[in-house]
Design a protein around this motif. Structure first.
Motif, mmCIF file in Angstrom:
data_model
loop_
_atom_site.group_PDB
_atom_site.id
_atom_site.type_symbol
_atom_site.label_atom_id
_atom_site.label_comp_id
_atom_site.label_asym_id
_atom_site.label_seq_id
_atom_site.Cartn_x
_atom_site.Cartn_y
_atom_site.Cartn_z
ATOM 1 N N PHE A 63 -4.244 -13.409 -10.878
ATOM 2 C CA PHE A 63 -3.591 -12.900 -9.679
ATOM 3 C C PHE A 63 -2.828 -14.024 -8.978
ATOM 4 C CE2 PHE A 63 -3.644 -12.099 -5.118
ATOM 5 C CZ PHE A 63 -2.993 -10.886 -5.060
ATOM 6 N N TRP A 64 -3.509 -15.145 -8.753
ATOM 7 C CA TRP A 64 -2.867 -16.265 -8.061
ATOM 8 C C TRP A 64 -1.760 -16.893 -8.890
ATOM 9 C CZ3 TRP A 64 -2.990 -16.448 -3.158
ATOM 10 C CH2 TRP A 64 -4.093 -15.958 -2.469
ATOM 11 N N SER A 65 -1.844 -16.736 -10.205
ATOM 12 C CA SER A 65 -0.795 -17.244 -11.100
ATOM 13 C C SER A 65 0.334 -16.225 -11.273
ATOM 14 C CB SER A 65 -1.386 -17.559 -12.479
ATOM 15 O OG SER A 65 -2.429 -18.479 -12.381
ATOM 16 N N ARG A 66 0.198 -15.078 -10.635
ATOM 17 C CA ARG A 66 1.178 -13.985 -10.690
ATOM 18 C C ARG A 66 1.365 -13.430 -12.101
ATOM 19 N NH1 ARG A 66 5.478 -14.794 -5.952
ATOM 20 N NH2 ARG A 66 4.065 -15.798 -4.508
ATOM 21 N N ASP A 67 0.304 -13.486 -12.884
ATOM 22 C CA ASP A 67 0.323 -12.887 -14.218
ATOM 23 C C ASP A 67 -0.299 -11.502 -14.096
ATOM 24 O OD1 ASP A 67 0.252 -12.223 -16.874
ATOM 25 O OD2 ASP A 67 -0.583 -14.148 -17.534
ATOM 26 N N TYR A 94 -7.183 -5.902 -6.562
ATOM 27 C CA TYR A 94 -6.329 -6.605 -7.532
ATOM 28 C C TYR A 94 -5.431 -5.633 -8.299
ATOM 29 C CZ TYR A 94 -8.777 -11.078 -7.008
ATOM 30 O OH TYR A 94 -9.283 -12.262 -6.534
ATOM 31 N N GLN A 95 -6.000 -4.518 -8.727
ATOM 32 C CA GLN A 95 -5.215 -3.530 -9.477
ATOM 33 C C GLN A 95 -4.045 -3.029 -8.638
ATOM 34 O OE1 GLN A 95 -7.367 -0.074 -10.857
ATOM 35 N NE2 GLN A 95 -5.513 1.107 -11.111
ATOM 36 N N GLY A 96 -4.307 -2.734 -7.383
ATOM 37 C CA GLY A 96 -3.263 -2.195 -6.513
ATOM 38 C C GLY A 96 -2.108 -3.156 -6.327
ATOM 39 N N ILE A 97 -2.416 -4.382 -5.953
ATOM 40 C CA ILE A 97 -1.342 -5.345 -5.711
ATOM 41 C C ILE A 97 -0.606 -5.681 -6.998
ATOM 42 C CG2 ILE A 97 -0.816 -7.692 -4.967
ATOM 43 C CD1 ILE A 97 -3.053 -7.377 -2.900
ATOM 44 N N ALA A 98 -1.348 -5.915 -8.084
ATOM 45 C CA ALA A 98 -0.704 -6.251 -9.361
ATOM 46 C C ALA A 98 0.187 -5.105 -9.831
ATOM 47 C CB ALA A 98 -1.758 -6.569 -10.413
ATOM 48 N N SER A 99 -0.302 -3.875 -9.740
ATOM 49 C CA SER A 99 0.469 -2.715 -10.205
ATOM 50 C C SER A 99 1.726 -2.511 -9.372
ATOM 51 C CB SER A 99 -0.385 -1.454 -10.165
ATOM 52 O OG SER A 99 -1.492 -1.593 -11.020
ATOM 53 N N ILE A 100 1.616 -2.672 -8.067
ATOM 54 C CA ILE A 100 2.781 -2.499 -7.206
ATOM 55 C C ILE A 100 3.826 -3.582 -7.488
ATOM 56 C CG2 ILE A 100 3.557 -2.615 -4.804
ATOM 57 C CD1 ILE A 100 0.902 -1.096 -4.134
ATOM 58 N N CYS A 101 3.383 -4.803 -7.721
ATOM 59 C CA CYS A 101 4.323 -5.874 -8.083
ATOM 60 C C CYS A 101 5.003 -5.575 -9.418
ATOM 61 C CB CYS A 101 3.606 -7.220 -8.151
ATOM 62 S SG CYS A 101 3.146 -7.864 -6.535
ATOM 63 N N LEU A 102 4.220 -5.106 -10.400
ATOM 64 C CA LEU A 102 4.805 -4.755 -11.691
ATOM 65 C C LEU A 102 5.777 -3.581 -11.554
ATOM 66 C CD1 LEU A 102 1.685 -5.171 -13.990
ATOM 67 C CD2 LEU A 102 3.796 -6.517 -14.089
ATOM 68 N N ALA A 103 5.439 -2.604 -10.715
ATOM 69 C CA ALA A 103 6.336 -1.459 -10.506
ATOM 70 C C ALA A 103 7.664 -1.926 -9.908
ATOM 71 C CB ALA A 103 5.674 -0.432 -9.594
ATOM 72 N N ARG A 104 7.575 -2.842 -8.973
ATOM 73 C CA ARG A 104 8.789 -3.351 -8.330
ATOM 74 C C ARG A 104 9.674 -4.096 -9.321
ATOM 75 N NH1 ARG A 104 7.696 -7.788 -4.596
ATOM 76 N NH2 ARG A 104 6.141 -6.377 -3.788
#
Length: 136
Positions: A63-67, A94-104
């Motif tokens: 998460f902190w590495s933005r992977d 973690y799932q929420g933030i990572a998924s939203i970043c990937l969606a964007r």
């Protein structure tokens, strides 16, 4: 033994700290097991605490590495736990933030759907424990 599980879980957390600081020399002074070794120990001893802690440590590092792809893959590996509410809140965070970043970044609907699922779960938890979930 439970005290060994805490030791191994601490090693997992230590690996995160070392990776985030970039101070790889710290691992040369003491034997620190790899994430894979810790996972094998958790599986062999059927220790859910250790397995969950190890995966959550890795998830935090990714998460902190933005992977974010790795974060989502680890979310899918997270085993069920008797401490479900606590671990599920971390998982969905973690799932929420990572998924939203990937969606964007990718404009793929599957990532938005995962992000919305996480947001829905967190909203449901807010109705159960407002003081704990309101700020997440």
């Amino acid at each position: 033994c439970q005290h060994n599980a805490v030791l191994y879980a601490s090693m997992s957390h230590f690996r995160v700290c070392v990776a985030l600081t970039g101070d790889e020399e710290r691992t040369d002074t003491v034997e620190i097991k790899s994430y894979e070794e810790i996972n094998k120990i958790g599986q062999r001893t059927n220790n859910g605490f250790l397995l969950n802690h190890n995966i959550l440590s890795q998830m935090g590092l990714y998460f902190w590495s933005r992977d974010y792809v790795e974060v989502v893959q680890l979310v899918e590996e997270l085993p069920p736990s008797p401490m479900k509410r606590v671990l599920e809140s971390v998982r969905f965070f973690y799932q929420g933030i990572a998924s939203i970043c990937l969606a964007r970044h990718t404009h793929q609907p599957k990532w938005r759907a995962m992000g919305e699922e996480a947001a829905t779960w967190m909203s449901q938890m807010k109705s159960i424990s407002n003081w704990n979930f309101e700020n997440k």
